[in-house]
Design a protein around this motif. Structure first.
Motif, PDB file in Angstrom:
ATOM      1  N   THR A 102      19.228 -16.992  -0.219  1.00 48.24           N
ATOM      2  CA  THR A 102      18.001 -15.744   0.127  1.00 48.24           C
ATOM      3  C   THR A 102      18.605 -14.292  -0.967  1.00 48.24           C
ATOM      4  OG1 THR A 102      21.210 -14.457   0.926  1.00 48.24           O
ATOM      5  CG2 THR A 102      19.149 -15.516   2.789  1.00 48.24           C
ATOM      6  N   VAL A 103      17.340 -13.335  -0.461  1.00 47.31           N
ATOM      7  CA  VAL A 103      17.337 -12.627  -1.862  1.00 47.31           C
ATOM      8  C   VAL A 103      16.329 -10.578  -1.115  1.00 47.31           C
ATOM      9  CG1 VAL A 103      17.124 -14.123  -3.236  1.00 47.31           C
ATOM     10  CG2 VAL A 103      15.041 -12.972  -2.405  1.00 47.31           C
ATOM     11  N   SER A 104      17.104  -9.807  -1.507  1.00 51.92           N
ATOM     12  CA  SER A 104      17.678  -8.495  -1.227  1.00 51.92           C
ATOM     13  C   SER A 104      16.950  -7.466  -2.527  1.00 51.92           C
ATOM     14  CB  SER A 104      18.416  -8.049  -0.332  1.00 51.92           C
ATOM     15  OG  SER A 104      19.815  -7.913  -0.777  1.00 51.92           O
ATOM     16  N   VAL A 105      16.196  -6.795  -1.732  1.00 51.69           N
ATOM     17  CA  VAL A 105      15.668  -5.878  -2.831  1.00 51.69           C
ATOM     18  C   VAL A 105      15.706  -4.514  -2.518  1.00 51.69           C
ATOM     19  CG1 VAL A 105      13.998  -4.869  -4.842  1.00 51.69           C
ATOM     20  CG2 VAL A 105      13.660  -7.383  -3.761  1.00 51.69           C
ATOM     21  N   GLN A 106      15.997  -3.454  -2.650  1.00 49.49           N
ATOM     22  CA  GLN A 106      16.683  -1.893  -2.355  1.00 49.49           C
ATOM     23  C   GLN A 106      14.560  -1.213  -3.012  1.00 49.49           C
ATOM     24  OE1 GLN A 106      18.166  -0.762  -0.033  1.00 49.49           O
ATOM     25  NE2 GLN A 106      19.857  -2.323  -0.013  1.00 49.49           N
ATOM     26  N   GLY A 107      14.485   0.064  -2.195  1.00 53.24           N
ATOM     27  CA  GLY A 107      13.145  -0.275  -2.632  1.00 53.24           C
ATOM     28  C   GLY A 107      13.541   1.987  -3.036  1.00 53.24           C
ATOM     29  N   PRO A 108      12.503   2.380  -3.173  1.00 51.85           N
ATOM     30  CA  PRO A 108      11.125   2.495  -3.242  1.00 51.85           C
ATOM     31  C   PRO A 108      10.659   0.972  -4.671  1.00 51.85           C
ATOM     32  CG  PRO A 108      11.140   4.113  -3.758  1.00 51.85           C
ATOM     33  CD  PRO A 108      13.197   3.939  -3.842  1.00 51.85           C
ATOM     34  N   LEU A 109       9.601   0.300  -3.319  1.00 51.93           N
ATOM     35  CA  LEU A 109       8.907  -0.501  -4.221  1.00 51.93           C
ATOM     36  C   LEU A 109       7.637  -0.997  -3.467  1.00 51.93           C
ATOM     37  CD1 LEU A 109      10.475  -3.191  -5.616  1.00 51.93           C
ATOM     38  CD2 LEU A 109      10.606  -4.688  -3.477  1.00 51.93           C
ATOM     39  N   ASP A 110       7.377  -1.060  -4.195  1.00 58.87           N
ATOM     40  CA  ASP A 110       5.372  -1.119  -4.283  1.00 58.87           C
ATOM     41  C   ASP A 110       4.570  -2.264  -4.765  1.00 58.87           C
ATOM     42  OD1 ASP A 110       5.211  -1.282  -6.874  1.00 58.87           O
ATOM     43  OD2 ASP A 110       4.166   1.014  -7.435  1.00 58.87           O
ATOM     44  N   ALA A 111       5.946  -3.109  -5.084  1.00 53.10           N
ATOM     45  CA  ALA A 111       5.487  -4.693  -6.077  1.00 53.10           C
ATOM     46  C   ALA A 111       6.649  -5.336  -5.590  1.00 53.10           C
ATOM     47  CB  ALA A 111       4.227  -4.292  -6.711  1.00 53.10           C
ATOM     48  N   ASP A 137       0.450  -1.373  -0.106  1.00 52.29           N
ATOM     49  CA  ASP A 137      -0.042  -0.054   0.391  1.00 52.29           C
ATOM     50  C   ASP A 137       0.906   1.828   0.039  1.00 52.29           C
ATOM     51  OD1 ASP A 137      -1.657  -2.125   0.604  1.00 52.29           O
ATOM     52  OD2 ASP A 137      -2.172  -1.514   2.444  1.00 52.29           O
ATOM     53  N   ILE A 138       2.240   1.449   0.559  1.00 51.57           N
ATOM     54  CA  ILE A 138       2.921   2.055   0.875  1.00 51.57           C
ATOM     55  C   ILE A 138       4.796   1.601   0.243  1.00 51.57           C
ATOM     56  CG2 ILE A 138       3.610   4.377   2.512  1.00 51.57           C
ATOM     57  CD1 ILE A 138       1.399   4.025   4.367  1.00 51.57           C
ATOM     58  N   PRO A 139       4.989   2.119  -0.581  1.00 47.34           N
ATOM     59  CA  PRO A 139       6.229   1.322  -0.841  1.00 47.34           C
ATOM     60  C   PRO A 139       7.457   1.621  -0.420  1.00 47.34           C
ATOM     61  CG  PRO A 139       5.374   3.220  -2.706  1.00 47.34           C
ATOM     62  CD  PRO A 139       4.486   3.332  -1.384  1.00 47.34           C
ATOM     63  N   VAL A 140       7.833   0.185   0.436  1.00 46.63           N
ATOM     64  CA  VAL A 140       8.564  -0.742   1.142  1.00 46.63           C
ATOM     65  C   VAL A 140      10.175   0.014   0.629  1.00 46.63           C
ATOM     66  CG1 VAL A 140       7.631  -1.835   1.848  1.00 46.63           C
ATOM     67  CG2 VAL A 140       8.587  -2.801   0.427  1.00 46.63           C
ATOM     68  N   ARG A 141      10.773   0.498   1.699  1.00 42.05           N
ATOM     69  CA  ARG A 141      12.242   0.731   1.080  1.00 42.05           C
ATOM     70  C   ARG A 141      13.518  -0.711   1.601  1.00 42.05           C
ATOM     71  NH1 ARG A 141      11.351   4.153   6.684  1.00 42.05           N
ATOM     72  NH2 ARG A 141      12.723   2.509   7.453  1.00 42.05           N
ATOM     73  N   VAL A 147      10.401  -6.615   5.851  1.00 41.24           N
ATOM     74  CA  VAL A 147      10.217  -5.447   4.915  1.00 41.24           C
ATOM     75  C   VAL A 147      10.819  -4.169   5.793  1.00 41.24           C
ATOM     76  CG1 VAL A 147       8.977  -5.938   3.313  1.00 41.24           C
ATOM     77  CG2 VAL A 147       8.427  -4.694   5.110  1.00 41.24           C
ATOM     78  N   THR A 148      11.083  -2.920   4.978  1.00 38.64           N
ATOM     79  CA  THR A 148      11.499  -1.780   6.208  1.00 38.64           C
ATOM     80  C   THR A 148      10.881  -0.686   4.986  1.00 38.64           C
ATOM     81  OG1 THR A 148      14.185  -2.639   6.478  1.00 38.64           O
ATOM     82  CG2 THR A 148      13.482  -0.176   6.462  1.00 38.64           C
ATOM     83  N   GLY A 149       9.761  -0.025   6.199  1.00 39.04           N
ATOM     84  CA  GLY A 149       9.413   1.045   5.909  1.00 39.04           C
ATOM     85  C   GLY A 149       7.978   0.595   5.537  1.00 39.04           C
ATOM     86  N   GLY A 150       7.022   1.010   4.649  1.00 31.67           N
ATOM     87  CA  GLY A 150       6.173   1.014   3.476  1.00 31.67           C
ATOM     88  C   GLY A 150       4.726   0.421   4.811  1.00 31.67           C
ATOM     89  N   GLY A 151       3.387   0.166   4.153  1.00 30.62           N
ATOM     90  CA  GLY A 151       2.096   0.247   5.595  1.00 30.62           C
ATOM     91  C   GLY A 151       1.467  -1.655   5.003  1.00 30.62           C
ATOM     92  N   GLY A 152       0.941  -1.264   4.850  1.00 31.53           N
ATOM     93  CA  GLY A 152      -0.055  -2.926   4.747  1.00 31.53           C
ATOM     94  C   GLY A 152       0.543  -3.334   3.617  1.00 31.53           C
ATOM     95  N   GLU A 153      -0.261  -4.413   3.065  1.00 31.65           N
ATOM     96  CA  GLU A 153       0.514  -5.525   2.071  1.00 31.65           C
ATOM     97  C   GLU A 153      -0.696  -6.313   1.423  1.00 31.65           C
ATOM     98  OE1 GLU A 153       3.246  -9.457   2.457  1.00 31.65           O
ATOM     99  OE2 GLU A 153       4.210  -7.453   3.534  1.00 31.65           O
ATOM    100  N   ARG A 154      -0.500  -6.539   0.171  1.00 30.44           N
ATOM    101  CA  ARG A 154      -1.412  -7.844   0.111  1.00 30.44           C
ATOM    102  C   ARG A 154      -0.913  -9.042  -0.956  1.00 30.44           C
ATOM    103  NH1 ARG A 154      -3.313  -3.585  -2.462  1.00 30.44           N
ATOM    104  NH2 ARG A 154      -3.360  -3.540  -4.678  1.00 30.44           N
TER     105      ARG A 154
END
Length: 278
Positions: free
Chosen positions: A62-71, A14-18, A253-260
């Protein structure tokens, strides 16, 4: 049997994660029951980290992804040739001793009703082989916990599902593990895929069953949801003490809000699409 799998997991935030960090167990187990022909795990933008085979014999990455990430989407595709060994896990190399799987977790912790069910089931089987006891416990699980989606949550415990008398394969597997451990039989949670051309078979996005340790045979699978031992319709991914420990995908996740979360799974055999999808 040759089975092909298409498994897509998509997270929408819902809110992009860092930042996103995950641990994956998405590669089929290395054993005589199955041979990987092709297998790919694809993720856009992801940085792959450490990869290793853990003490239970499962491949972990293990995997990692740098944001901002909305999906974030994970696509698993592959083909596996399976062999039916009547539920017996063959030639699976692991270092963890079976006795380690006699310890319950918060999700498989034994309640008094579970204790009474285990005692009642085994009272008529005194002196019988462990394999016969294991089959009886699996049957009791199916009888006492009806397969019914939508009645439980991902955090529902074995005791809660047993009291409710309803649940899905995760709940039935937790109950069977609890009953087995109460009976002195090491038991663990297994995740994977199930091909079914019939709607009579119970399956979900990621199917689950239990493995119980039987002397002279080793680990033997029991799918209480379908009342069978895993055969060549099953693909084994990995194992753990419970659903959380054995989860194919774990992360934070770091940051963000809800997720689906959206999960789509298709399992095919010879061009025939199975029922396992969500």
């Amino acid at each position: 049997m040759k089975l092909s799998v298409s498994h897509i997991t998509r997270y929408n935030f819902d809110i992009p994660v860092r930042r996103l960090i995950q641990s994956h167990r998405l590669v089929p187990s290395r054993c005589a029951n199955q041979r990987v022909i092709t297998w790919e795990v694809n993720m856009l933008q992801a940085t792959r980290g450490a990869a290793f085979r853990d003490g239970a014999g499962d491949w972990t990455e293990t995997v990692s992804v740098q944001g901002p990430l909305d999906a974030f989407e994970i696509e698993v595709t592959g083909e596996v040739e399976t062999t039916d060994y009547a539920g017996i896990l063959k030639d699976h190399r692991e270092k963890v001793p079976p006795s380690a799987y006699l310890t319950p977790t918060a999700r498989t912790w034994p309640s008094q009703p579970l204790r009474e069910a285990a005692e009642e089931t085994l009272s008529a089987l005194e002196g019988k082989p462990t394999l016969e006891k294991a089959h009886a416990l699996s049957t009791v699980t199916a009888e006492r916990v009806e397969y019914m989606p939508g009645e439980t949550e991902h955090y529902t415990t074995a005791a809660e599902a047993f009291d409710l008398g309803k649940g899905v394969c995760q709940d039935q597997t937790h109950v069977l593990i609890a009953l087995a451990q109460l009976s002195g039989i090491p038991a663990r949670y297994v995740t994977g895929y199930l091909f079914s051309a019939s709607e009579d078979h119970m399956s979900e996005a990621s199917h689950a069953w239990a493995e119980l340790y039987v002397e002279d045979l080793g680990w033997v699978g029991f799918d209480a949801s379908n009342g069978v031992c895993p055969d060549d319709r099953y693909i084994r991914l990995g194992s753990g003490y419970d659903a959380q420990d054995a989860s194919p995908i774990r992360g934070m996740v770091t940051g963000g809000g809800g997720e689906r979360l959206d999960v789509r799974v298709k399992v095919r055999e010879g061009g025939v699409e199975g029922q396992q999808q969500q």
